[in-house]
Write a protein that holds these residues in place. Structure first.
Motif, short mmCIF file in Angstrom:
data_model
loop_
_atom_site.label_atom_id
_atom_site.label_comp_id
_atom_site.label_asym_id
_atom_site.label_seq_id
_atom_site.Cartn_x
_atom_site.Cartn_y
_atom_site.Cartn_z
N ILE A 44 0.86 -1.19 0.00
CA ILE A 44 0.00 0.00 0.00
C ILE A 44 0.90 1.24 0.00
O ILE A 44 1.90 1.28 0.72
CB ILE A 44 -0.88 0.05 1.27
CG1 ILE A 44 -1.75 -1.19 1.41
CG2 ILE A 44 -1.71 1.33 1.33
CD1 ILE A 44 -2.95 -1.23 0.53
N ASN A 45 0.52 2.24 -0.78
CA ASN A 45 1.17 3.55 -0.75
C ASN A 45 0.10 4.57 -1.11
O ASN A 45 -0.27 4.71 -2.26
CB ASN A 45 2.33 3.61 -1.73
CG ASN A 45 3.09 4.93 -1.65
OD1 ASN A 45 2.63 5.89 -1.03
ND2 ASN A 45 4.24 4.97 -2.27
N GLN A 46 -0.42 5.24 -0.07
CA GLN A 46 -1.51 6.19 -0.32
C GLN A 46 -1.46 7.34 0.68
O GLN A 46 -0.91 7.20 1.76
CB GLN A 46 -2.86 5.50 -0.26
CG GLN A 46 -3.21 4.93 1.09
CD GLN A 46 -4.50 4.11 1.05
OE1 GLN A 46 -4.75 3.38 0.11
NE2 GLN A 46 -5.29 4.22 2.09
N ASN A 47 -2.05 8.44 0.30
CA ASN A 47 -2.17 9.59 1.19
C ASN A 47 -3.44 9.42 2.03
O ASN A 47 -4.47 9.01 1.50
CB ASN A 47 -2.21 10.88 0.41
CG ASN A 47 -0.90 11.17 -0.28
OD1 ASN A 47 0.17 10.88 0.25
ND2 ASN A 47 -0.96 11.71 -1.48
N VAL A 48 -3.33 9.71 3.32
CA VAL A 48 -4.46 9.58 4.24
C VAL A 48 -4.54 10.81 5.12
O VAL A 48 -3.55 11.52 5.31
CB VAL A 48 -4.34 8.30 5.11
CG1 VAL A 48 -4.43 7.05 4.26
CG2 VAL A 48 -3.06 8.31 5.93
N ILE A 49 -5.71 11.07 5.66
CA ILE A 49 -5.92 12.17 6.60
C ILE A 49 -6.49 11.58 7.88
O ILE A 49 -7.45 10.81 7.84
CB ILE A 49 -6.88 13.22 6.02
CG1 ILE A 49 -6.28 13.83 4.75
CG2 ILE A 49 -7.17 14.31 7.05
CD1 ILE A 49 -7.22 14.77 4.02
N SER A 50 -5.88 11.92 9.00
CA SER A 50 -6.36 11.39 10.28
C SER A 50 -7.51 12.24 10.80
O SER A 50 -7.60 13.44 10.53
CB SER A 50 -5.24 11.36 11.30
OG SER A 50 -4.76 12.66 11.55
N HIS A 51 -8.42 11.59 11.51
CA HIS A 51 -9.56 12.25 12.15
C HIS A 51 -9.62 11.76 13.59
O HIS A 51 -9.48 10.56 13.84
CB HIS A 51 -10.87 11.91 11.43
CG HIS A 51 -10.88 12.36 10.00
ND1 HIS A 51 -11.05 13.67 9.64
CD2 HIS A 51 -10.70 11.68 8.85
CE1 HIS A 51 -11.00 13.77 8.32
NE2 HIS A 51 -10.78 12.58 7.82
N ASN A 52 -9.84 12.65 14.52
CA ASN A 52 -9.91 12.30 15.94
C ASN A 52 -8.66 11.54 16.40
O ASN A 52 -8.74 10.57 17.13
CB ASN A 52 -11.18 11.49 16.25
CG ASN A 52 -12.43 12.27 15.95
OD1 ASN A 52 -12.51 13.46 16.26
ND2 ASN A 52 -13.39 11.63 15.33
N LYS A 53 -7.50 11.97 15.88
CA LYS A 53 -6.20 11.40 16.23
C LYS A 53 -6.08 9.92 15.90
O LYS A 53 -5.44 9.16 16.59
CB LYS A 53 -5.87 11.66 17.70
CG LYS A 53 -5.78 13.13 18.04
CD LYS A 53 -5.41 13.32 19.47
CE LYS A 53 -5.36 14.80 19.79
NZ LYS A 53 -5.09 15.05 21.19
N ARG A 54 -6.73 9.52 14.78
CA ARG A 54 -6.58 8.13 14.35
C ARG A 54 -6.82 8.03 12.85
O ARG A 54 -7.47 8.88 12.24
CB ARG A 54 -7.51 7.21 15.11
CG ARG A 54 -8.94 7.29 14.70
CD ARG A 54 -9.77 6.28 15.43
NE ARG A 54 -10.97 6.01 14.64
CZ ARG A 54 -12.10 5.61 15.16
NH1 ARG A 54 -12.21 5.41 16.45
NH2 ARG A 54 -13.13 5.39 14.39
N ILE A 55 -6.30 6.94 12.30
CA ILE A 55 -6.52 6.59 10.90
C ILE A 55 -7.12 5.20 10.88
O ILE A 55 -6.59 4.28 11.51
CB ILE A 55 -5.19 6.62 10.11
CG1 ILE A 55 -4.65 8.05 10.07
CG2 ILE A 55 -5.38 6.07 8.71
CD1 ILE A 55 -3.27 8.17 9.49
#
Length: 85
Positions: A44-55
């Motif tokens: 896997i190689n992807q951009n992610v955004i965390s929400h509520n201090k978690r992914i």
């Protein structure tokens, strides 16, 4: 100016996992998520955004085993292992 990239351990829950797990963080932001198998192949190689201090991660199509996980942003580098059952 030399920038120092901080390396920290990742917190996974649950670990081991059925392929669906969370990564706990100290703060929200944009990250590059990389997951590798034990011989170093990038899965896997992807951009992610965390929400509520978690992914939230879902890898339900992976074969059972250990995987290395890297999470990178501009000035931090997180690493850890997750076991998929």
């Amino acid at each position: 100016q030399i920038e120092e990239r901080l390396e920290k351990k990742l917190m996974f829950y649950p670990n081991p996992s059925d392929g669906s797990f969370n990564i706990g963080l100290e703060k929200d932001g944009e990250y590059q998520l990389k997951i590798f198998d034990l011989i170093g192949r990038e899965i896997i190689n992807q951009n992610v955004i965390s929400h509520n201090k978690r992914i939230d991660v879902s890898l339900l199509n992976l074969v059972s085993g250990m995987y290395y996980v890297k999470l990178i942003n501009d000035n931090e580098h997180f690493e850890g292992k997750i076991e998929i059952l």
